[in-house]
Design an enzyme around this catalytic site. Structure first.
Site, mmCIF file in Angstrom:
data_model
loop_
_atom_site.group_PDB
_atom_site.id
_atom_site.type_symbol
_atom_site.label_atom_id
_atom_site.label_comp_id
_atom_site.label_asym_id
_atom_site.label_seq_id
_atom_site.Cartn_x
_atom_site.Cartn_y
_atom_site.Cartn_z
ATOM 1 N N PRO A 136 0.826 -1.220 0.000
ATOM 2 C CA PRO A 136 0.000 0.000 0.000
ATOM 3 C C PRO A 136 0.851 1.258 0.000
ATOM 4 O O PRO A 136 1.812 1.359 0.751
ATOM 5 C CB PRO A 136 -0.795 -0.102 1.314
ATOM 6 C CG PRO A 136 -0.688 -1.537 1.719
ATOM 7 C CD PRO A 136 0.646 -1.998 1.224
ATOM 8 N N CYS A 137 0.487 2.180 -0.834
ATOM 9 C CA CYS A 137 1.170 3.477 -0.870
ATOM 10 C C CYS A 137 0.181 4.565 -1.238
ATOM 11 O O CYS A 137 0.381 5.311 -2.193
ATOM 12 C CB CYS A 137 2.337 3.461 -1.861
ATOM 13 S SG CYS A 137 3.779 2.575 -1.250
ATOM 14 N N GLN A 138 -0.892 4.681 -0.482
ATOM 15 C CA GLN A 138 -1.906 5.687 -0.780
ATOM 16 C C GLN A 138 -1.348 7.105 -0.718
ATOM 17 O O GLN A 138 -1.922 8.022 -1.265
ATOM 18 C CB GLN A 138 -3.086 5.579 0.185
ATOM 19 C CG GLN A 138 -4.036 4.444 -0.171
ATOM 20 C CD GLN A 138 -3.698 3.172 0.573
ATOM 21 O OE1 GLN A 138 -2.532 2.884 0.805
ATOM 22 N NE2 GLN A 138 -4.701 2.425 0.961
ATOM 23 N N ASP A 139 -0.224 7.279 -0.050
ATOM 24 C CA ASP A 139 0.338 8.621 0.073
ATOM 25 C C ASP A 139 0.706 9.215 -1.285
ATOM 26 O O ASP A 139 0.807 10.415 -1.429
ATOM 27 C CB ASP A 139 1.578 8.578 0.968
ATOM 28 C CG ASP A 139 1.220 8.154 2.375
ATOM 29 O OD1 ASP A 139 1.719 7.115 2.813
ATOM 30 O OD2 ASP A 139 0.412 8.848 3.006
ATOM 31 N N TYR A 140 0.926 8.357 -2.269
ATOM 32 C CA TYR A 140 1.147 8.896 -3.613
ATOM 33 C C TYR A 140 0.341 8.110 -4.635
ATOM 34 O O TYR A 140 0.807 7.791 -5.704
ATOM 35 C CB TYR A 140 2.633 8.898 -3.984
ATOM 36 C CG TYR A 140 3.440 7.717 -3.508
ATOM 37 C CD1 TYR A 140 4.194 7.818 -2.343
ATOM 38 C CD2 TYR A 140 3.444 6.520 -4.198
ATOM 39 C CE1 TYR A 140 4.940 6.750 -1.895
ATOM 40 C CE2 TYR A 140 4.195 5.455 -3.760
ATOM 41 C CZ TYR A 140 4.948 5.582 -2.598
ATOM 42 O OH TYR A 140 5.695 4.515 -2.153
#
Length: 462
Positions: free
Chosen positions: A95-99
């Site tokens: 998961p990498c919702q920050d980007y």
């Protein structure tokens, strides 16, 4: 080499479905070509029921660690990686919702964000277990993150692989450009330990030599990128001039990377011995195209999915814009799909008191049958611009996508997420959760297409 797998951030089992060509729920009950020895799925937002984990267990059962404990639904950061069973392939869509595609690049925080730090659990797993092969998936924005220092985060990931003795290939793949049913761009990362037979075979095939100069290195990596590498063989591309390959050396220390490194990564590339070779490539595909219409249900659909006419339009259906700079629309108008998907002009005021006009363009009100689906997000089905709206095949009426249709858009079997195993009992997953699971998932078809190359690689390892 045994086809043993560890699946991190497993969701509802996208990698497992792809590796084992699972196209129906019945397929999941058959012996698997790729044996998953352990998986991890934990969602901090799910306080009462771990929907994704419990769906995974319902389809596949669970896995015990080397101490005989079930740690598959524990925060991966708290898991002792040494207790995970040995495996030869580590996979995961971390998961990498920050980007992510759903956020503004201008506000992305990259690996410093809450989700970005999960990369370090992958790195820790590699250090603890030393998987010979790694296959990861992420949003394509990873290679541009963070906004303030483009490329830094991806370079840190590559440097971690370098320090652990791996070569890395990557490719940004749009599933629709290889004939599949969704316009979804994601980066895939394939890494292999430098002491594998595959690494040695690739080195010989592309005539790579550590003593070569830059120009010969560029030609060697050109062969890897364009014809001989994992992604080049799995997903063909138009042949490009290897002179266009850009080369840069990774700084030795992670600290130097974090503080000052910036680089424009292209959609294809290789990292070998700390050197980065990257090139913009174009897909080469001339086969059939699966469309949204191909995967839609054509029988009776429950009435709950249909949109009442008063929620569709607030004025003539051929109007696709609104202008509230002089007169505000009614609350009822704001609650229509015509409004939310249409172009807008709205007066706004900034925190400092500055007044300005916010504007955005229209998106298609009704999604077309003859094209692949647009990128599906975790917000699918909610009242927002990105939700798909379709014309029902049987009645011609306008509705939202069904759970089966969102599963098919990602290449999962129909009704894959319908049920979960919660405390030993079968429980139906709510529709909004089923849509959320699919918005988080990968396109299973792509992993299935890579499986042929992976099998050849593993069979050759002996």
């Amino acid at each position: 080499m045994k086809k043993t797998v560890c699946e991190l951030f497993a969701g509802v089992g996208g990698f497992r479905c792809g590796l084992n060509s699972i196209k129906s729920i019945e397929d999941a009950k058959k012996p698997e070509k790729w044996e998953t020895v352990w998986f991890s799925q934990w969602e901090p937002a799910d306080k009462k029921i771990q929907w994704a984990h419990d769906c995974y267990v319902n389809r596949f059962g669970t896995c015990l660690d080397l101490k005989g404990n079930d740690t598959t639904n524990v925060d991966i950061n708290a898991v002792d990686k040494k207790t995970v069973p040995d495996h030869n392939l580590l996979v995961g869509g971390f998961p990498c919702q920050d980007y992510s595609v759903a956020s503004s690049l201008a506000t992305s925080k990259g690996l410093e964000g809450k989700k970005g730090v999960l990369w370090w659990d992958i790195r820790d797993m590699l250090e603890a277990k030393g998987a010979p092969f790694v296959l990861l998936e992420n949003v394509d924005r990873l290679i541009k993150s963070p906004a303030s220092q483009r490329g830094r985060d991806f370079a840190i990931i590559l440097a971690c692989f370098r320090d652990l003795g791996y070569t890395v290939e990557w490719r940004v793949i749009n599933a629709a450009e290889y004939g599949y049913q969704q316009r979804r761009r994601r980066i895939f990362i394939f890494a292999y330990r430098d002491d594998t037979a595959y690494a040695k075979r690739i080195t010989e095939a592309v005539n790579y030599n550590r003593m070569f100069g830059d120009e010969l290195h560029r030609k060697s990596m050109g062969k890897l990128l364009l014809t001989d590498g994992f992604f080049a063989r799995s997903f063909p591309i138009d042949i490009s001039d290897d002179k266009k390959i850009r080369v840069v050396k990774l700084p030795e220390g992670i600290g130097e990377l974090s503080s000052s490194f910036s680089f424009t990564f292209e959609n294809s590339g290789v990292m070998k011995d700390g050197m980065i070779y990257t090139l913009k490539t174009t897909p080469s595909y001339n086969g059939d195209q699966i469309t949204l219409g191909d995967i839609m249900e054509d029988g009776d659909v429950d009435s709950s999915f249909f949109i009442p006419n008063e929620r569709l339009y607030y004025t003539s259906p051929d109007i696709d814009h609104s202008d509230e700079t002089h007169e505000k629309l009614s609350d009822a108008a704001h609650k229509t799909w015509q409004y939310v998907k249409g172009a807008k002009k709205l007066p706004r005021k900034a925190k400092n008191g500055h007044e300005y006009i916010f504007s955005e363009g229209p998106v298609a009100m009704i999604d077309e049958y003859d094209k692949p689906a647009r990128t599906m997000l975790t917000s699918e089905g909610s009242f927002n611009r990105t939700t798909h709206i379709v014309k029902d095949k049987k009645t011609g009426e306008i509705r939202l996508l069904t759970p089966i249709e969102v599963e098919r858009i990602q290449g999962f079997p129909s009704d894959w997420t319908k049920e979960c195993l919660v405390d030993g009992e079968t429980v139906e997953m709510p529709v909004h959760k089923r849509r959320f699971m699919m918005g988080n998932a990968l396109v299973v078809n792509l992993v299935n297409q890579m499986e042929e190359q992976l099998s050849e690689i593993f069979d050759a390892e002996g």
